[in-house]
Design a protein around this motif. Structure first.
Motif, PDB file in Angstrom:
ATOM      1  N   GLY A   1       0.999  -1.621  -0.405  1.00 58.89           N
ATOM      2  CA  GLY A   1       0.184  -0.157   0.130  1.00 58.89           C
ATOM      3  C   GLY A   1       1.088   1.506   0.022  1.00 58.89           C
ATOM      4  N   THR A   2      -0.045   2.534  -0.179  1.00 56.31           N
ATOM      5  CA  THR A   2       1.067   3.594  -0.455  1.00 56.31           C
ATOM      6  C   THR A   2       1.258   3.803   1.003  1.00 56.31           C
ATOM      7  OG1 THR A   2      -0.864   4.426  -2.184  1.00 56.31           O
ATOM      8  CG2 THR A   2       0.751   6.239  -1.304  1.00 56.31           C
ATOM      9  N   VAL A   3       0.629   3.438   2.179  1.00 57.27           N
ATOM     10  CA  VAL A   3       1.193   5.102   3.230  1.00 57.27           C
ATOM     11  C   VAL A   3       2.482   3.470   3.935  1.00 57.27           C
ATOM     12  CG1 VAL A   3       0.724   4.881   5.817  1.00 57.27           C
ATOM     13  CG2 VAL A   3      -0.863   5.470   3.667  1.00 57.27           C
ATOM     14  N   HIS A   4       1.915   2.221   3.771  1.00 52.49           N
ATOM     15  CA  HIS A   4       4.002   1.477   3.677  1.00 52.49           C
ATOM     16  C   HIS A   4       4.301   1.836   2.922  1.00 52.49           C
ATOM     17  CE1 HIS A   4       0.279  -1.540   5.858  1.00 52.49           C
ATOM     18  NE2 HIS A   4       0.343  -0.529   6.936  1.00 52.49           N
ATOM     19  N   ALA A   5       4.368   2.207   1.874  1.00 48.67           N
ATOM     20  CA  ALA A   5       5.652   2.351   1.024  1.00 48.67           C
ATOM     21  C   ALA A   5       6.233   3.863   1.740  1.00 48.67           C
ATOM     22  CB  ALA A   5       5.052   2.386  -0.179  1.00 48.67           C
ATOM     23  N   ALA A   6       5.620   4.584   1.663  1.00 49.02           N
ATOM     24  CA  ALA A   6       6.105   5.772   2.203  1.00 49.02           C
ATOM     25  C   ALA A   6       6.752   5.409   3.502  1.00 49.02           C
ATOM     26  CB  ALA A   6       4.695   6.750   2.561  1.00 49.02           C
ATOM     27  N   LEU A   7       6.238   4.958   4.779  1.00 52.41           N
ATOM     28  CA  LEU A   7       7.522   4.386   5.720  1.00 52.41           C
ATOM     29  C   LEU A   7       8.305   3.689   5.309  1.00 52.41           C
ATOM     30  CD1 LEU A   7       6.534   4.618   9.151  1.00 52.41           C
ATOM     31  CD2 LEU A   7       5.107   2.563   8.916  1.00 52.41           C
ATOM     32  N   ALA A   8       8.617   2.695   4.609  1.00 50.22           N
ATOM     33  CA  ALA A   8       9.561   1.560   4.438  1.00 50.22           C
ATOM     34  C   ALA A   8      10.087   2.341   3.986  1.00 50.22           C
ATOM     35  CB  ALA A   8       9.219   0.686   3.738  1.00 50.22           C
ATOM     36  N   VAL A   9      10.578   3.866   2.975  1.00 50.41           N
ATOM     37  CA  VAL A   9      11.320   4.373   2.679  1.00 50.41           C
ATOM     38  C   VAL A   9      12.027   5.578   3.261  1.00 50.41           C
ATOM     39  CG1 VAL A   9      11.556   5.794   0.604  1.00 50.41           C
ATOM     40  CG2 VAL A   9      10.659   4.472  -0.373  1.00 50.41           C
ATOM     41  N   GLY A  10      10.848   6.437   4.431  1.00 49.29           N
ATOM     42  CA  GLY A  10      10.983   6.564   5.314  1.00 49.29           C
ATOM     43  C   GLY A  10      11.990   6.384   6.808  1.00 49.29           C
ATOM     44  N   ILE A  11      12.067   4.915   6.540  1.00 49.22           N
ATOM     45  CA  ILE A  11      12.810   4.043   7.433  1.00 49.22           C
ATOM     46  C   ILE A  11      14.694   3.669   6.487  1.00 49.22           C
ATOM     47  CG2 ILE A  11      12.900   2.050   8.632  1.00 49.22           C
ATOM     48  CD1 ILE A  11       9.815   1.870   9.122  1.00 49.22           C
ATOM     49  N   ALA A  12      13.792   3.766   5.721  1.00 48.86           N
ATOM     50  CA  ALA A  12      14.986   3.375   4.435  1.00 48.86           C
ATOM     51  C   ALA A  12      16.156   3.938   4.396  1.00 48.86           C
ATOM     52  CB  ALA A  12      14.711   2.664   3.595  1.00 48.86           C
ATOM     53  N   SER A  13      15.188   6.050   4.950  1.00 49.62           N
ATOM     54  CA  SER A  13      16.564   6.966   4.714  1.00 49.62           C
ATOM     55  C   SER A  13      16.815   7.512   6.076  1.00 49.62           C
ATOM     56  CB  SER A  13      15.689   8.094   3.811  1.00 49.62           C
ATOM     57  OG  SER A  13      14.827   8.193   5.089  1.00 49.62           O
ATOM     58  N   ILE A  14      16.179   6.655   7.518  1.00 52.71           N
ATOM     59  CA  ILE A  14      16.914   7.405   8.247  1.00 52.71           C
ATOM     60  C   ILE A  14      18.253   7.374   8.399  1.00 52.71           C
ATOM     61  CG2 ILE A  14      17.005   6.841  11.447  1.00 52.71           C
ATOM     62  CD1 ILE A  14      13.465   6.298  10.679  1.00 52.71           C
TER      63      ILE A  14
END
Length: 285
Positions: free
Chosen positions: A150-163
């Motif tokens: 899903g869109t929300v989970h994809a954004a969350l995953a990309v955000g965690i990967a950029s931390i």
């Protein structure tokens, strides 16, 4: 010539020189134009098209670009230009959420590590090193498998990967500023840890981090488009740039526009974000 006239002449000369320098940056102006158009498409898609992005038109399947359908239609008769315009809201909103998460969480961890130091810094930086050792796409896919698609989970995953990237940059900037003479003078004049951190260290450390956020915005768009292309992001029939490319790949030989035009939009926005990052970072223009 009076002193006032001389000063006025110097000021006029500086203004002309400054504007002359601005006029010699067509790439920068083009980057801002692309980003503004993308934002307008995200917030006000009705300004660009009157077609429905999810409803097909009978008898208009896979039409090539023409006067009525500027970028052609897809396999269901939907206007491709309309779907690209409406897809901006999905792609840009998810990218903004991912960058915001990485910026806030990563900067907080980096500031804590750089300001406190000692065992706290060692522990946090070892965690950052572990995250950086994992390819960002693989980490995002692993998180998506755990959370669901899903869109929300994809954004969350990309955000965690950029931390981790934000944390390492923020930590390096804080350590650099912390060793400056004016910071030592602030401590010597009786400033507390939190006062010096808030008034002196943070304002002089976050410039590079904010500039890096512009670069990460383009990278987030690319990562989210990749996840959607692989089928882990926005589900159909919702228009999203990566999903449009994925839907058109089966018709590349007979309807090339279904893949080429969405791909060009993704590349243009990513390059625009990178060019704006160069400006914010004070690079060559």
């Amino acid at each position: 010539m009076s002193l006032v006239d001389y000063a006025a002449g110097r000021l006029s000369s500086r203004r002309k020189h400054r504007w002359h320098g601005v006029q010699l940056q067509p790439g920068l102006w083009l980057a801002w134009a692309v980003m503004i158009l993308a934002l307008l498409a995200a917030f006000a898609p009705g300004l660009f098209t009157h077609f429905n992005p999810t409803e097909g038109i009978a008898g208009a399947q896979r039409l090539p670009p023409q006067a009525t359908y500027w970028l052609g239609t897809d396999q269901l008769g939907r206007d491709l230009f309309t779907r690209i315009v409406y897809g901006a809201s999905q792609s840009l909103a998810a990218a903004f959420a991912a960058v915001a998460m990485g910026l806030i969480v990563g900067t907080a961890l980096g500031v804590i590590a750089g300001a406190v130091g000692r065992r706290t810094e060692t522990l946090l930086m070892r965690l950052v090193d572990v995250l950086l050792s994992i390819p960002s796409l693989l980490l995002s896919l692993s998180i998506l498998i755990l959370l669901g698609f899903g869109t929300v989970h994809a954004a969350l995953a990309v955000g965690i990967a950029s931390i981790a990237s934000f944390a390492r940059l923020a930590r390096g900037e804080v350590v650099r500023v912390r060793r400056s003479e004016f910071v030592e003078a602030a401590y010597g004049s009786g400033g507390s840890f939190w006062t010096v951190l808030w008034r002196h260290i943070l304002p002089n450390s976050l410039t590079a981090v904010i500039a890096f956020a512009a670069l990460q915005f383009g990278q987030a768009i690319l990562a989210l488009s990749t996840l959607s292309f692989l089928g882990y992001g926005t589900p159909p029939p919702t228009p999203e740039w990566g999903l449009l490319i994925a839907e058109g790949r089966n018709y590349l030989a007979t309807a090339w526009w279904l893949t080429i035009f969405p791909g060009m939009v993704v590349v243009a926005v990513v390059l625009a974000a990178n060019r704006i990052n160069q400006q914010l970072a004070g690079g060559k223009k």
